[in-house]
Scaffold this active site. Structure first.
Site, PDB file in Angstrom:
ATOM      1  N   SER A  24       0.807  -1.119   0.106  1.00 28.71           N
ATOM      2  CA  SER A  24      -0.184  -0.054  -0.015  1.00 28.71           C
ATOM      3  C   SER A  24       0.615   1.216   0.115  1.00 28.71           C
ATOM      4  O   SER A  24       2.077   1.394   0.668  1.00 28.71           O
ATOM      5  CB  SER A  24      -0.833  -0.053   1.381  1.00 28.71           C
ATOM      6  OG  SER A  24      -1.368   1.273   1.357  1.00 28.71           O
ATOM      7  N   TYR A  47      -2.047  -0.719  10.071  1.00 31.81           N
ATOM      8  CA  TYR A  47      -2.112  -1.004   8.823  1.00 31.81           C
ATOM      9  C   TYR A  47      -0.827  -0.930   7.778  1.00 31.81           C
ATOM     10  O   TYR A  47      -0.501  -1.817   7.281  1.00 31.81           O
ATOM     11  CB  TYR A  47      -3.432  -0.502   8.177  1.00 31.81           C
ATOM     12  CG  TYR A  47      -3.651  -0.851   6.746  1.00 31.81           C
ATOM     13  CD1 TYR A  47      -3.901  -2.094   5.942  1.00 31.81           C
ATOM     14  CD2 TYR A  47      -3.074   0.067   5.671  1.00 31.81           C
ATOM     15  CE1 TYR A  47      -3.912  -2.408   4.959  1.00 31.81           C
ATOM     16  CE2 TYR A  47      -3.104  -0.344   4.407  1.00 31.81           C
ATOM     17  CZ  TYR A  47      -3.635  -1.476   3.748  1.00 31.81           C
ATOM     18  OH  TYR A  47      -3.893  -1.845   2.611  1.00 31.81           O
ATOM     19  N   LYS A  85     -16.116  -3.912   1.153  1.00 31.54           N
ATOM     20  CA  LYS A  85     -15.459  -3.232   2.195  1.00 31.54           C
ATOM     21  C   LYS A  85     -16.148  -2.225   2.830  1.00 31.54           C
ATOM     22  O   LYS A  85     -15.424  -1.566   3.847  1.00 31.54           O
ATOM     23  CB  LYS A  85     -14.225  -2.529   1.128  1.00 31.54           C
ATOM     24  CG  LYS A  85     -13.383  -3.504   0.445  1.00 31.54           C
ATOM     25  CD  LYS A  85     -12.504  -2.622  -0.314  1.00 31.54           C
ATOM     26  CE  LYS A  85     -11.277  -1.450   0.137  1.00 31.54           C
ATOM     27  NZ  LYS A  85     -10.613  -0.918  -0.836  1.00 31.54           N
ATOM     28  N   GLU A 109     -15.015  19.029   3.853  1.00 32.30           N
ATOM     29  CA  GLU A 109     -14.644  20.518   3.714  1.00 32.30           C
ATOM     30  C   GLU A 109     -13.023  20.409   3.726  1.00 32.30           C
ATOM     31  O   GLU A 109     -12.500  19.476   4.052  1.00 32.30           O
ATOM     32  CB  GLU A 109     -14.986  21.255   4.851  1.00 32.30           C
ATOM     33  CG  GLU A 109     -14.481  20.597   6.059  1.00 32.30           C
ATOM     34  CD  GLU A 109     -14.734  21.807   7.496  1.00 32.30           C
ATOM     35  OE1 GLU A 109     -15.744  22.872   7.161  1.00 32.30           O
ATOM     36  OE2 GLU A 109     -14.225  21.767   8.477  1.00 32.30           O
ATOM     37  N   GLY A 110     -12.486  21.459   3.168  1.00 31.82           N
ATOM     38  CA  GLY A 110     -11.144  21.621   3.120  1.00 31.82           C
ATOM     39  C   GLY A 110     -10.202  21.751   4.361  1.00 31.82           C
ATOM     40  O   GLY A 110     -10.860  22.391   5.346  1.00 31.82           O
TER      41      GLY A 110
END
Length: 246
Positions: A24, A47, A85, A109-110
């Site tokens: 990943s 993970y 998933k 939102e940013g």
């Protein structure tokens, strides 16, 4: 990690010619720039740490077992057969369901200097991931660690626009640009969850030079291409496409 050890041992015992393992892009942690396979790895979750540990174990056992091994660092994969998933399925999947259910989609939102929905990820279609795996199957001499992304980042807004416009196409409606979708509140923004602050990747982009050097020359689908195709198949399965309406 132990599961990967078991797979590698079984592959050795079975006389397999190669093992391909799924890693990943999370192994890189936060980076403001595109990353290549030599970039610093700094996992920020269990993970990600497990994926990096798996890579190290695979490299060691590959040498000990004399078994060619390849680790693919997937970036943000979306596409068919991801429903299992749940909340971890791609935003394209969730946007489609939101639009079908409510007629609008919701984005964060940013944060960290990004405007609303403007966070950037390297979104790669599972169609391209499959094609790459088939290439590796046909080229057993290729081994090592490779990034699997498109080599270009796009925004969550791009994902939302591509999803909504494919849904609109199936409804017989004209496509709309981002500004219009925002004005008509078809694209909406919600507060960024406090629990994700400091754990969220606002930017990912794969440097795929090594993949190209290994001989993989196929172009990757853009968000506009790949998401439209994927959403079309989701709508077909749900009975919401034009054929079903007709």
């Amino acid at each position: 990690v132990l599961g990967s050890v078991n797979v590698l041992q079984a592959a050795r015992d079975a006389g397999a010619r190669k093992v391909v393992l799924s890693s990943s892009c999370a192994v890189y942690g936060e980076s403001p720039d595109a990353v290549d396979e030599e970039s610093t790895t700094q996992p920020t979750s269990p993970y990600a740490a497990s994926k990096l540990a798996m890579e190290h174990v695979a490299s060691l056992l590959s040498t000990v077992f004399k078994l060619p091994t390849i680790c693919l660092r997937y970036f943000n994969v979306y596409g068919d057969r991801e429903q299992h998933k749940g909340r971890m399925a791609s935003v394209a999947y969730h946007f489609t369901n939101q639009y079908l259910d409510k007629g609008h989609v919701k984005l964060f939102e940013g944060i960290e200097g990004y405007e609303n929905g403007a966070q950037l990820r390297d979104f790669v279609s599972v169609e391209d991931v499959v094609d790459l795996n088939l290439f590796l199957f046909d080229n057993p001499s290729v081994s090592g660690i490779y990034n699997v992304g498109t080599g270009r980042c796009q925004s969550f807004n791009d994902m939302a626009v591509a999803t909504v416009n494919r849904c609109r196409l199936e409804e017989g409606k004209e496509p709309l640009d981002l500004e219009t979708l925002q004005q008509e509140k078809i694209i909406r923004y919600i507060d960024f969850p406090d629990k994700l602050r400091g754990k969220y990747q606002s930017f990912t982009e794969a440097d795929i030079s090594a993949l190209r050097a290994a001989g993989y020359s196929k172009d990757f689908l853009t968000v506009e291409e790949g998401v439209s195709r994927y959403v079309g198949r989701l709508l077909e399965k749900s009975g919401k496409n034009n054929d079903a309406v007709d």
